[in-house]
Design an enzyme around this catalytic site. Sequence first.
Site, PDB file in Angstrom:
ATOM      1  CE1 TYR A  18      -4.032   1.975   0.627  1.00  0.00           C
ATOM      2  CE2 TYR A  18      -2.485   3.425   1.750  1.00  0.00           C
ATOM      3  CZ  TYR A  18      -3.866   3.141   1.221  1.00  0.00           C
ATOM      4  OH  TYR A  18      -4.650   4.171   1.169  1.00  0.00           O
ATOM      5  CG  HIS A  22      -1.003   5.525  -1.557  1.00  0.00           C
ATOM      6  ND1 HIS A  22      -1.327   4.082  -1.587  1.00  0.00           N
ATOM      7  CD2 HIS A  22      -2.203   6.237  -1.483  1.00  0.00           C
ATOM      8  CE1 HIS A  22      -2.867   4.100  -1.749  1.00  0.00           C
ATOM      9  NE2 HIS A  22      -3.179   5.415  -1.766  1.00  0.00           N
ATOM     10  CD1 TRP A  76      -6.707   4.943  -6.198  1.00  0.00           C
ATOM     11  CD2 TRP A  76      -4.778   4.806  -7.314  1.00  0.00           C
ATOM     12  NE1 TRP A  76      -5.771   4.936  -5.163  1.00  0.00           N
ATOM     13  CE2 TRP A  76      -4.617   4.921  -5.792  1.00  0.00           C
ATOM     14  CE3 TRP A  76      -3.682   4.639  -8.101  1.00  0.00           C
ATOM     15  CZ2 TRP A  76      -3.334   5.061  -5.481  1.00  0.00           C
ATOM     16  CZ3 TRP A  76      -2.384   4.836  -7.654  1.00  0.00           C
ATOM     17  CH2 TRP A  76      -2.174   4.816  -6.155  1.00  0.00           C
TER      18      TRP A  76
END
Length: 106
Positions: A18, A22, A76
């Site tokens: 994650y 990002h 996304w």
Amino acid sequence: MQTRAFRMTLNPGQADEYRRRHDAIWPELSKALLDAGVLDYRIFLDEASNALFAVLSHEDAHGLDELPGTELMQRWWQFMQDIMVTHPDASPLSVTLQPMFCLTRD
């Protein structure tokens, strides 16, 4: 300025992925968020529960409500779907958090 907070859930063992995704957020997504009125967007992880807590501040006049319908946001969500708890349409399952306390400097 307005602030929203919400909780999402990360799949177990996906914290590093994650963060990696990002850290490499698509420039066009960053631009779309900023163009929609985002002023500050922070996401925090509670490692014990895999809960992600997001705090997003935005301009009073904003275009955030239109973002979910864009092809960019749909891509996304598809990209993130394998590491998060999501709805069938790949959007993150999120719960709005209610403000309980605020301390600001005038």
